[in-house]
Structures are given as C-alpha cells and as structure tokens.
Design a protein around this motif. Structure first.
Motif, short mmCIF file in Angstrom:
data_model
loop_
_atom_site.label_atom_id
_atom_site.label_comp_id
_atom_site.label_asym_id
_atom_site.label_seq_id
_atom_site.Cartn_x
_atom_site.Cartn_y
_atom_site.Cartn_z
N ILE A 76 59.74 11.31 -117.61
CA ILE A 76 60.72 12.04 -116.85
C ILE A 76 61.48 10.66 -116.02
CG2 ILE A 76 61.10 13.17 -114.62
CD1 ILE A 76 58.47 14.67 -115.23
N PRO A 77 62.62 10.37 -116.52
CA PRO A 77 62.96 8.96 -116.23
C PRO A 77 63.80 9.02 -114.72
CG PRO A 77 64.12 9.66 -118.50
CD PRO A 77 63.32 10.83 -117.77
N MET A 78 63.86 7.78 -114.22
CA MET A 78 64.18 7.76 -112.66
C MET A 78 65.67 8.33 -112.78
SD MET A 78 61.83 7.06 -110.63
CE MET A 78 62.54 6.53 -109.18
N ASN A 79 66.28 7.97 -113.55
CA ASN A 79 67.62 8.35 -113.33
C ASN A 79 67.83 10.00 -113.40
OD1 ASN A 79 70.38 8.84 -113.53
ND2 ASN A 79 70.47 7.85 -115.40
N GLY A 80 67.52 10.74 -112.34
CA GLY A 80 67.59 12.13 -112.27
C GLY A 80 65.99 12.40 -112.20
N PHE A 81 65.29 11.60 -111.78
CA PHE A 81 63.88 12.00 -111.36
C PHE A 81 63.87 13.23 -110.39
CE2 PHE A 81 59.72 11.33 -109.14
CZ PHE A 81 59.02 11.39 -110.25
N LYS A 82 64.61 13.32 -109.37
CA LYS A 82 64.22 14.13 -108.38
C LYS A 82 64.61 15.50 -108.79
CE LYS A 82 65.61 14.79 -103.37
NZ LYS A 82 66.19 14.13 -102.17
N ASN A 83 66.01 15.55 -109.68
CA ASN A 83 66.37 16.78 -110.32
C ASN A 83 65.21 17.44 -111.23
OD1 ASN A 83 68.63 16.19 -108.80
ND2 ASN A 83 69.76 15.35 -110.48
N GLN A 84 64.31 16.70 -111.79
CA GLN A 84 63.27 17.11 -112.75
C GLN A 84 62.04 17.32 -112.23
OE1 GLN A 84 63.57 15.07 -116.92
NE2 GLN A 84 65.14 13.74 -115.87
N LEU A 85 61.78 17.43 -111.05
CA LEU A 85 60.53 17.51 -110.44
C LEU A 85 59.94 18.87 -110.59
CD1 LEU A 85 60.84 15.80 -107.21
CD2 LEU A 85 59.46 14.78 -108.88
N ALA A 86 60.73 19.80 -110.79
CA ALA A 86 60.44 21.20 -111.01
C ALA A 86 59.44 21.33 -112.27
CB ALA A 86 61.55 22.21 -111.07
N THR A 87 59.71 20.43 -113.41
CA THR A 87 59.04 20.64 -114.48
C THR A 87 57.41 20.08 -114.43
OG1 THR A 87 59.56 18.08 -115.13
CG2 THR A 87 61.12 19.58 -116.11
N LEU A 88 57.26 19.53 -113.04
CA LEU A 88 55.98 19.02 -112.94
C LEU A 88 54.97 19.91 -111.77
CD1 LEU A 88 56.47 15.28 -111.91
CD2 LEU A 88 55.77 16.32 -114.01
N SER A 107 56.69 3.04 -108.26
CA SER A 107 56.14 3.18 -107.00
C SER A 107 57.12 4.08 -106.28
CB SER A 107 56.20 1.79 -106.37
OG SER A 107 55.92 1.74 -105.15
N MET A 108 58.42 3.96 -106.44
CA MET A 108 59.40 4.72 -106.10
C MET A 108 59.38 6.13 -106.10
SD MET A 108 62.91 2.39 -105.84
CE MET A 108 63.02 1.62 -107.52
N ALA A 109 58.85 6.40 -107.25
CA ALA A 109 58.73 7.67 -108.04
C ALA A 109 57.36 8.52 -107.05
CB ALA A 109 58.49 7.88 -109.59
N CYS A 110 56.47 7.52 -107.23
CA CYS A 110 55.44 8.12 -106.24
C CYS A 110 55.63 8.57 -104.92
CB CYS A 110 54.18 6.95 -106.33
SG CYS A 110 53.25 6.81 -107.81
N SER A 111 56.67 7.82 -104.34
CA SER A 111 57.06 8.18 -102.81
C SER A 111 57.68 9.46 -102.91
CB SER A 111 57.96 6.99 -102.34
OG SER A 111 57.11 5.75 -102.14
N GLN A 112 58.40 9.53 -103.98
CA GLN A 112 59.26 10.83 -104.12
C GLN A 112 58.22 12.10 -104.35
OE1 GLN A 112 62.66 11.13 -103.84
NE2 GLN A 112 62.17 13.23 -103.77
N LEU A 113 57.29 11.80 -105.11
CA LEU A 113 56.30 12.86 -105.46
C LEU A 113 55.57 13.24 -103.96
CD1 LEU A 113 55.19 11.84 -108.87
CD2 LEU A 113 56.30 13.99 -108.44
N ARG A 114 55.16 12.08 -103.51
CA ARG A 114 54.49 12.49 -102.28
C ARG A 114 55.21 13.19 -101.16
NH1 ARG A 114 52.73 6.70 -102.99
NH2 ARG A 114 50.81 6.85 -104.18
N LYS A 115 56.81 12.81 -100.99
CA LYS A 115 57.38 13.56 -100.32
C LYS A 115 57.42 15.28 -100.53
CE LYS A 115 60.51 9.69 -99.04
NZ LYS A 115 61.70 9.13 -99.36
N GLU A 116 57.36 15.34 -101.93
CA GLU A 116 57.51 16.81 -102.37
C GLU A 116 56.13 17.73 -102.22
OE1 GLU A 116 60.46 18.45 -103.67
OE2 GLU A 116 61.50 16.59 -102.76
N GLY A 117 55.03 16.82 -101.77
CA GLY A 117 53.96 17.51 -101.51
C GLY A 117 52.86 17.48 -102.54
#
Length: 143
Positions: A76-88, A107-117
């Motif tokens: 799940i590439p960082m480019n568009g990571f936020k838009n692909q979170l539903a797949t997880l 590390s940035m992706a981890c922060s984003q995932l934590r923000k999403e719960g």
C-alpha cells in the motif's frame, strides 16, 4: 575573506540545498524520537509474523515492492495511502508491521494508522535495509 563570510555566501547561493538538509535532519530527528515508540527490529517483526500472525504492510512504490519484499507483505504505497486504508479494515484486530526502505515513510504510515484507530501498529526500525542486513529473506512473488 573569513570563513564565516564564505559560509554565508555559500548558503545564500545554495539555499535550496540547506532547505533540503534541514528537512532531512528534521525527519531523521523525528524518526529517532517518535520512531522508537511502537517500533520493532527485524527479528522482533519475524517473531510477530510467526507467532502472532502479524500483517506486514510495505509502503514503498509498487515498482520497488516488485523488486523484493517481505514474504506475504501487502503493498500500500504512501502515495495515496490514506485513500487505501479501507483495504486494511479486515486486519484491524491483528498486529501490523509497517515497512519501507529505511523506516521514515513507514513511520508516517504508522501515525496515520493510529489516527484511524488501529492499535497494534509497529514500524520496522531501519526498514528493508535493516531486514536485509539481518540476512532475512525477501521475495518477488505476489501475495
């Protein structure tokens, strides 16, 4: 011309290099400070994968992923990571190990995932460079 004057002139003529240096130093510092929280080294990640069924998420571009990645990793590439979170969402209750080349992007992706719960999120400290240094296997097979 004194050394300080030469330095000021150099910085003035090459400000973009010093801006890039400041960004890199900032990211490295951030990675050292925040990256230690919720991060695992390659051997800890292997243990989590083998004993806790951890999901590995590789946030590198698809072309880099195709050249070699951790076995069974999801790309799940960082480019568009936020838009692909539903797949997880189907993995939300499992521990996740997030990897990239060196550990900064993940590390940035981890922060984003934590923000999403997502709760059990771990950054692969040192990324695939550390993974390879530990002589752990990579594959080119698609999942």
């Amino acid at each position: 011309m004194p050394l300080l004057d030469q330095l000021v002139e150099f910085v003035g003529n090459h400000w973009y290099l010093f801006l890039a240096l400041a960004v890199i130093v900032g990211l490295l510092t951030h990675n050292l400070i925040v990256g230690g929280q919720g991060s695992v080294d390659p051997l800890q990640a292997t243990e989590m994968m083998n004993h806790r069924d951890a999901v590995v998420i590789d946030v590198r571009p698809a072309a880099d992923f195709a050249k070699g990645h951790i076995i069974n990793a999801l790309n799940i590439p960082m480019n568009g990571f936020k838009n692909q979170l539903a797949t997880l969402t189907k993995y939300k209750g499992k521990p996740m190990v997030v990897s990239c080349r060196s550990g900064s992007q993940s590390s940035m992706a981890c922060s984003q995932l934590r923000k999403e719960g997502y709760e059990e999120i771990y950054n692969l400290r040192g990324g695939l460079m550390a993974w390879e240094s530990a002589n752990l296997p990579l594959t080119r097979k698609k999942r």
